[in-house]
Write an enzyme that holds these catalytic residues in place. Structure first.
Site, PDB file in Angstrom:
ATOM      1  N   GLU A 268     -15.078 -12.792 -13.529  1.00 37.21           N
ATOM      2  CA  GLU A 268     -14.056 -12.799 -14.574  1.00 37.21           C
ATOM      3  C   GLU A 268     -14.584 -13.395 -15.875  1.00 37.21           C
ATOM      4  O   GLU A 268     -14.269 -12.903 -16.961  1.00 37.21           O
ATOM      5  CB  GLU A 268     -12.818 -13.574 -14.105  1.00 37.21           C
ATOM      6  N   ASP A 401     -14.799  -1.305  -6.752  1.00 41.93           N
ATOM      7  CA  ASP A 401     -14.579  -0.410  -7.885  1.00 41.93           C
ATOM      8  C   ASP A 401     -15.641  -0.402  -8.985  1.00 41.93           C
ATOM      9  O   ASP A 401     -16.366   0.572  -9.177  1.00 41.93           O
ATOM     10  CB  ASP A 401     -13.192  -0.667  -8.491  1.00 41.93           C
ATOM     11  N   GLU A 535      -5.673   0.907 -15.360  1.00 46.75           N
ATOM     12  CA  GLU A 535      -6.605   1.916 -14.818  1.00 46.75           C
ATOM     13  C   GLU A 535      -6.121   3.354 -14.994  1.00 46.75           C
ATOM     14  O   GLU A 535      -6.932   4.262 -15.220  1.00 46.75           O
ATOM     15  CB  GLU A 535      -6.876   1.619 -13.342  1.00 46.75           C
TER      16      GLU A 535
END
Length: 639
Positions: A268, A401, A535
């Site tokens: 992050e 992902d 997304e």
């Protein structure tokens, strides 16, 4: 005991021994030779520093020891370039890796950077770090600096970089219709509304709580503050919200403190903070963003101190200690985390001249290239100690992902020189097509999850980025492969649109399933929420740019209307807990990625293609634009 010394009225001691003149000369010659041999031996021993302390001043001893140590290090080291880092306490010994096989342009840049005294990753107290001849070594502060240290520091030629762009960053604004412009202006107003409320109620905190009108800090960022500021910077700039951009810039200059001591997510911090700072530097040329990005990048390097070089997921930004997530199986590292560093770390090396960042991520690729892939697939959990898979769980959604996303984007960012990344992407997509891509009874194409050979017929909202990714890869393929992948991208994006269209709020759930007679809908209460995720609109943006099919803009406008109706509250935007309720309950959180990604992708959907053109930029997984390396931007005149 006989004391041999000269006394008044007595001859000297050789005479006392009754020696004749020739014997005196021989005796003195022998004695002087003996003394020379004894004292000289002290300085000719392989390691004489302990004896030298008896005869030399402390400063001279330190200097001599350093010289001896440096010489020994130079003789014994190979071509390794990794920077030594202090570890307190060490998570594991750091391997020293030679630079792996890399694209030609990258290898040339690393060789050039290795010749320069780039900034250190981190140095021990009282020492300074050097990069010389492809080798990193520490020298005591008291030693005499070598001549190479007088070189001019590495400088990135920003003006040359800007001239290399093929399109203006904000585009030419020509030929657009009034409706498209009006919709883009509406999205710009939403961004200003989100920012203004964050500034009023939560500036300096990581996120805004719009219902209670206060800030949220959380525990993902290790004590860092202002996640929304950093995430919003490039969006404010692209939308030409000049006053708001200056407010954000001023906060970075005056209040953004990197001297923190807390537990941070490596992933992050990299995608939000480093990605946001790098992007804003490339867009504006403001040095403060570059210097903050490089300083923060150095704080992440100790996470790579593992036997394999695969970083652990959590790092204390103050002490440098790192460890794996408690929920990660058997202390493993997560594919989507250590696999989503490549773009940012290559740019850290590009801007600093220090190859250590690029070497860290190239080593990750080397580990992944040699480990066996079950059915050609990449499981989500890898041991940073052994370099082996821990579980055979494969997902294109959460945990996996962005690893796949960064493979194709690494190739594009290298100006299509990184053939290794392209091959890894092509092979992975082929395995995904063969084992995970399925079609429901109702004709919807989706990507299932794989658990040791058993399929779980669900798709997460996070996996909906894959439509855009596959389309982006297809655009650069040829023939039948290009057509097949463009069709697959469109089908997956259509399925994700259905997950929105089949809800009462016209917003999509966190996950949706294809079993028990249900298609593209959440069947569990724990999967019905929407937290302002980007997304789906990300894929709309890519498919629009690559096909110009008007349905993608139509679908994107539906999302804008749903956000306004269900997520906009008095003091910002909030996620909702149930997309199937006509009177949804809000979660009281305006996520920083809503400003970084969701609103940016919606805005770009209604822009002309030359705004952040795909010919010049790739987006990191937080939608921060990073430039394609069309050339080498080292300042002219540097070696």
């Amino acid at each position: 005991m006989v004391v041999l010394r000269k006394l008044p009225g007595m001859p000297g001691w050789p005479a006392a021994l009754g020696l004749r003149l020739p014997q005196k000369f021989l005796f003195l010659l022998f004695l002087s030779g003996l003394l020379t041999l004894c004292f000289g031996a002290l300085f000719l021993l392989p390691d004489s520093s302990r004896f030298k302390r008896l005869f030399l001043p402390r400063r001279a001893t330190a200097s001599a020891s350093s010289s001896s140590s440096a010489s020994s290090s130079s003789a014994s080291s190979s071509s390794t370039r990794d920077t030594e880092l202090p570890r307190s306490p060490p998570a594991a010994a750091e391997p020293r890796h030679a630079s792996p096989a890399a694209p030609r342009r990258l290898r040339e840049k690393l060789r050039t950077a290795a010749r320069m005294a780039g900034p250190p990753a981190r140095t021990a107290p009282g020492s300074r770090q050097q990069v010389q001849g492809g080798e990193s070594r520490a020298q005591p502060a008291s030693g005499v600096p070598p001549a190479r240290e007088t070189r001019a520091p590495f400088r990135f030629d920003y003006e040359r970089f800007r001239r290399s762009l093929r399109h203006p960053v904000r585009g030419g604004r020509t030929g657009e219709d009034p409706e498209t412009r009006a919709r883009r202006m509406k999205i710009k107003e939403m961004m200003k509304f989100a920012w203004d409320n964050y500034k009023q109620y939560a500036l300096g905190k990581n996120e805004l709580r719009p219902l209670t009108k206060n800030g949220h800090i959380g525990n993902m960022f290790g004590g860092l503050r202002g996640a929304t500021v950093i995430d919003a910077l490039d969006t404010l700039y692209i939308m030409e919200l000049e006053e708001e951009f200056q407010e954000a810039k001023q906060w970075v200059e005056k209040s953004f403190d990197l001297n923190v001591n807390g537990e941070a997510s490596l992933f992050e911090v990299n995608i939000r903070y480093i990605g946001g700072l790098l992007a804003t530097y490339y867009l504006t040329g403001e040095e403060v963003f570059k210097s903050k990005a490089l300083e923060l990048g150095e704080k992440l390097l100790p996470a790579f101190n593992t036997p394999t070089g695969i970083p652990r997921g959590v790092i204390n930004l103050g002490s440098g200690m790192s460890w794996s997530w408690g929920w990660a199986s058997a202390g493993s590292s997560i594919l989507a985390e250590f696999g989503t560093l490549h773009l940012e770390f290559l740019h850290l090396s590009e801007l600093s001249g220090n190859p250590v960042f690029a070497e860290k991520v190239m080593n990750i690729r080397r580990v992944l290239s040699r480990v066996e892939k079950p059915q050609g697939l990449y499981p989500n959990f890898l041991s940073p100690v052994t370099g082996s898979w821990v579980q055979h769980h494969v997902s294109i959604g959460g945990l996996g992902d962005s690893f796949y996303e960064y493979l194709i984007k690494s190739w594009l960012m290298s100006d299509k020189k990184d053939s290794e990344a392209k091959k890894m992407y092509d092979d992975a997509l082929e395995a995904i097509e063969k084992h995970l891509v399925k079609k429901s009874a109702g004709g919807l194409t989706y990507i299932a999850e794989w658990r040791g050979g058993i399929l779980d017929h669900k798709m997460g909202h996070l996996a909906c980025f894959s439509g855009g990714m596959i389309a982006l890869g297809a655009e650069h393929s040829t023939g039948e492969r290009r057509q097949r992948h463009m069709e697959l991208a469109a089908e997956i994006t259509s399925t994700c649109h259905e997950s929105y269209a089949r809800s009462d709020t016209k917003l999509g759930p966190e996950a949706f399933r294809f079993d028990a007679g249900s298609e593209a809908m959440a069947t569990r209460l724990s999967e019905r929420y929407y937290i302002l995720r980007p997304e789906v609109v990300e894929s709309y943006m890519y498919l629009w740019r690559l096909t110009h099919d008007p349905k993608y803009r139509h679908w994107g406008w539906e999302v804008v209307q749903a956000l306004e109706k269900h997520c906009r509250v008095e003091a910002g935007f909030s996620g909702i807990r149930d997309v199937y309720s006509t009177t949804p309950s809000h979660d009281n959180m305006q996520q920083s990625f809503f400003l970084a990604e969701t609103l940016k992708y919606l805005y770009l959907l209604f822009c002309e293609d030359d705004v952040l053109s795909l010919e010049d930029w790739v987006f990191n997984t937080e939608a921060h634009p990073l430039p394609i390396n069309h050339t080498d931007f080292k300042a002219a005149g540097q070696p």
